[in-house]
Design an enzyme around this catalytic site. Sequence first.
Site, mmCIF file in Angstrom:
data_model
loop_
_atom_site.group_PDB
_atom_site.id
_atom_site.type_symbol
_atom_site.label_atom_id
_atom_site.label_comp_id
_atom_site.label_asym_id
_atom_site.label_seq_id
_atom_site.Cartn_x
_atom_site.Cartn_y
_atom_site.Cartn_z
ATOM 1 N N HIS A 162 0.834 -1.206 0.000
ATOM 2 C CA HIS A 162 0.000 0.000 0.000
ATOM 3 C C HIS A 162 0.872 1.259 0.000
ATOM 4 C CE1 HIS A 162 -3.713 -2.249 0.484
ATOM 5 N NE2 HIS A 162 -3.203 -2.891 1.511
ATOM 6 N N ASP A 171 -6.201 1.894 4.309
ATOM 7 C CA ASP A 171 -4.929 1.305 3.879
ATOM 8 C C ASP A 171 -4.316 2.076 2.717
ATOM 9 O OD1 ASP A 171 -4.478 -0.780 5.627
ATOM 10 O OD2 ASP A 171 -5.593 -2.246 4.459
#
Length: 367
Positions: free
Chosen positions: A96, A270
């Site tokens: 991420h 995220d």
Amino acid sequence: MIVGVPKEIKPDEYRVAFIPAGVEEMLKHGHTVLVEKGAGLGSGISDEEYARAGAKLVDKFQEIYNQSQFVMKVKEPLPEEYPFLKEGQIVFTFFHFAASKKLTDTIIKSKIVAIAYETIRDEHGQHPILTPMSEVAGRMSIQEGAKFLENPMHGRGILLGGVPGVAPAEVVIIGGGVVGSNAAKVAAGIGARVTILDINLDRLRYLDDIMPKNVVTLMSNIHNIREKVRDADLLIGAVLIEGSRAPHVVTREMVQTMKPGAVIVDVAIDQGGCVETSKPTTHSNPIYREYDVIHYCVTNIPGAVAYTSTHALTNATTPYAIAIADKGYERAARENPAILRGINMIKGSVANKAVADTFGMSYRAFG
């Protein structure tokens, strides 16, 4: 190849990147698997189970990084792990990158090969590793939202499904992908009034066909989002743009119009979050209040149900991990476009255009 599995050190992260069945498969292919002692305990897997499967147990994560050519994790490396990343080492995990410039800069500087679970995409356009975690996160978003709507949690004191003579809660879900559809199934099953907003009309048609009658679909635009956010008792943020930072589709001004004690669960956190007032939280301290609205923004939601999540995750990762270990990342990527799409960094270069665009960096495609 020497494959290493460290214990996760992210707060309240109980998952593990490999299970004993995966160890056995790796050994069949001639590889060595190192597992840090205690790595599987949060998922109900003992060191003895790993040892019986043929893994070599090591005492510290530093040993994993020092000895392994290929490191498998669940979450991104943390600052304690940065000094031990080695040039050319393959690290396979959820990165991420778009949510963290610091992580991106560190991984570039480390010159590892970063293969991200979240950008592995198959020929059908599906994300086979991200999908099971999105299924878990979507279902849990309703479970957690329902809990924080309770009065002892300083929520509105509203039962999602209502009772005869009392209206159910209004659940608004922004994003009709895997997270959003799983959240809608659970919320609708409880009896809530559910609205899903998405920008893809074909997806809305599909959801309209498969969802029960207490689920309404709406085109996602500023007007509709503004209206539905104001009505929501529980708002689920489920926006995903592969590799990129999530856009702030819910503004600070919209949050200010919400009912006192309403709850936001921003599953997109995220990737930076799709609600402007969102900031990362942990399972130990999962919420905060802003404008009298409860924000739940845990960055590893599936980590709370580690047994389920670990097995669902490793079902998806193991075939890719074996291919990478057998062939090396270069050949594996040439032979499997899904793995190619998973490569985000190669020895100091950004190989994922969405990540490069997020931070205004130069981009060099693999190959």
